[in-house]
Design a protein around this motif. Structure first.
Motif, PDB file in Angstrom:
ATOM      1  N   THR A  42       0.866  -1.182   0.000  1.00  0.00           N
ATOM      2  CA  THR A  42       0.000   0.000   0.000  1.00  0.00           C
ATOM      3  C   THR A  42       0.897   1.224   0.000  1.00  0.00           C
ATOM      4  N   THR A  44       0.829   5.379   0.354  1.00  0.00           N
ATOM      5  CA  THR A  44      -0.055   6.422   0.881  1.00  0.00           C
ATOM      6  C   THR A  44       0.678   7.755   0.940  1.00  0.00           C
ATOM      7  N   GLU A  58      -8.837   9.685  -0.464  1.00  0.00           N
ATOM      8  CA  GLU A  58      -9.010   9.046  -1.765  1.00  0.00           C
ATOM      9  C   GLU A  58      -8.407   7.649  -1.701  1.00  0.00           C
ATOM     10  N   LEU A  59      -9.173   6.661  -2.120  1.00  0.00           N
ATOM     11  CA  LEU A  59      -8.711   5.281  -2.161  1.00  0.00           C
ATOM     12  C   LEU A  59      -8.671   4.815  -3.609  1.00  0.00           C
ATOM     13  N   ASP A  60      -7.501   4.432  -4.062  1.00  0.00           N
ATOM     14  CA  ASP A  60      -7.331   3.940  -5.427  1.00  0.00           C
ATOM     15  C   ASP A  60      -7.918   4.904  -6.457  1.00  0.00           C
ATOM     16  N   GLY A  61      -7.694   6.187  -6.230  1.00  0.00           N
ATOM     17  CA  GLY A  61      -8.089   7.206  -7.186  1.00  0.00           C
ATOM     18  C   GLY A  61      -9.528   7.662  -7.098  1.00  0.00           C
ATOM     19  N   ARG A  92      -4.121  10.201   0.109  1.00  0.00           N
ATOM     20  CA  ARG A  92      -4.317   9.431  -1.123  1.00  0.00           C
ATOM     21  C   ARG A  92      -3.626   8.093  -0.950  1.00  0.00           C
ATOM     22  N   SER A  93      -4.393   7.022  -1.049  1.00  0.00           N
ATOM     23  CA  SER A  93      -3.853   5.693  -0.775  1.00  0.00           C
ATOM     24  C   SER A  93      -4.192   4.741  -1.914  1.00  0.00           C
ATOM     25  N   ARG A  94      -3.201   3.927  -2.275  1.00  0.00           N
ATOM     26  CA  ARG A  94      -3.412   2.918  -3.322  1.00  0.00           C
ATOM     27  C   ARG A  94      -3.003   1.549  -2.799  1.00  0.00           C
ATOM     28  N   ASN A  95      -3.936   0.609  -2.940  1.00  0.00           N
ATOM     29  CA  ASN A  95      -3.694  -0.776  -2.537  1.00  0.00           C
ATOM     30  C   ASN A  95      -3.351  -1.614  -3.756  1.00  0.00           C
ATOM     31  N   SER A  96      -2.459  -2.579  -3.576  1.00  0.00           N
ATOM     32  CA  SER A  96      -2.242  -3.570  -4.625  1.00  0.00           C
ATOM     33  C   SER A  96      -2.659  -4.947  -4.139  1.00  0.00           C
TER      34      SER A  96
END
Length: 348
Positions: A42, A44, A58-61, A92-96
């Motif tokens: 993740t 962030t 914002e989660l995953d855009g 702003r966070s992006r999970n893979s």
């Protein structure tokens, strides 16, 4: 205040966390031990929002819903209290990793958030105190602060943190059976288990014993004993969860078939052991030399990924390179406030 970005990886527990001694401080009823992974990170970013009256998430855009934003804002209140500041921020966070599917997305998410937010608010926290801070977002997040194999000490607010421990090299095969969000969250299931299972007190005392045995096995580099404890404790946890009223089941028929396939592989000379957190997806620990062969066998059951021990949570430069998240310091803990309600305490 400055804009900062941090990255953290999920962890899979080998000795499980299931049940709290304190809901507000997210203190576990017993300690646990996990492997931080080298994949599914993740990432962030925390940025100042000088004109905002509320935090923005914002989660995953995509904009997060009100419940998700409130949980993050509650956690950020702990950071603001520590820093003696009140600025609102954009997160702003992006999970893979699939969110909410039992693959530790809350662990990597709050570990990354704690690391980025602490730096954004100019807090100089030791690894111990950063782990304690992450714990207030999601219990298992405290373990993702540490690299590789980590033990989470139960303790009280000051002494409940995770730190790395020596262990033999191993690989983990993640078999993703179902990417859907769980029907029952870990928090709900954990509370139901503690409230209704007649076996809960035995689970707590036996987990403390399992953890002692696991730490001995790790120090000795005894992969066989590590594997035996891992599989036994996972099955015990899922049996406990099914003893709630009404029963809760996370494992499905495919999950059980994977456990059986791994047991069969052991009989044929591939030493490997299964585990599963609060979801249907199965993780298998295996000696590095056997990882490829076993992964090939397990592709019939779902998407397969071979992972290894990963880094702890860390800050990133603009180019994405890691920089130290905290100095290695065993100084007296920073007083993490307990005045505000903490969020959900995670999964196994």
């Amino acid at each position: 205040m400055r804009t900062t970005t941090a990255r953290a990886h999920p962890n899979i527990a080998l000795v499980k966390y299931w049940g709290k001694a304190d809901e507000d401080l997210i203190l576990p009823a017993a300690g646990s031990l996990s492997l931080t992974l080298d994949q599914f990170p993740t990432t962030t970013t925390v940025a100042p929002a000088p004109s905002a009256e509320l935090d923005v998430l914002e989660l995953d855009g995509r904009p997060a819903d009100a419940g998700q934003t409130a949980r993050i804002s509650d956690f950020l209140d702990h950071v603001r209290t520590l820093a003696g500041r009140d600025e609102r921020v954009i997160v702003r966070s992006r999970n893979s990793v699939p969110t909410g599917a039992g693959l530790a997305s809350s662990a990597s998410g709050f570990a990354a958030l704690a690391t980025a937010a602490a730096a954004a608010f100019d807090l100089d926290l030791s690894p111990r105190d950063l782990s304690r801070l992450a714990r207030l977002g999601s219990g298992s997040a405290c373990r993702s602060i540490a690299e590789g194999v980590a033990v989470w000490h139960a303790g009280d607010d000051a002494s409940s943190f995770a730190e790395p421990v020596d262990a033999p090299d191993m690989r983990m095969i993640i078999v993703t059976v179902d990417r859907a969000r769980k029907a029952v969250s870990s928090r709900e299931a954990m509370r139901a288990t503690a409230a209704t299972s007649p076996f809960y007190s035995g689970w707590v005392s036996s987990t403390e014993d399992y953890l002692r045995q696991m730490l001995v096995a790790c120090r000795a580099g005894d992969f066989t004993r590590i594997g035996e404890i891992t599989e036994s404790h996972a099955l015990r946890m899922h049996g406990l969860i099914q003893s709630t009223v009404p029963p809760i089941r996370f494992l499905n028929p495919t999950s059980h078939a994977i456990f059986d396939a791994v047991a069969e592989a052991r009989e044929q000379g591939i030493e490997a052991y299964s585990t599963a957190d609060a979801g249907p997806n199965v993780a298998v620990i295996v000696r590095p030399s056997d990882a490829g062969a076993l992964a090939g066998r397990l592709t019939a059951f779902g998407d397969v990924r071979v992972v290894g021990p990963g880094p702890g949570a860390h800050l990133c430069t603009e180019e994405g390179a890691a920089v130290p998240a905290a100095a290695v310091d065993a100084a007296a803990p920073v007083a993490v406030p307990a005045s505000e309600p903490a969020s959900e305490g995670g999964r196994a």
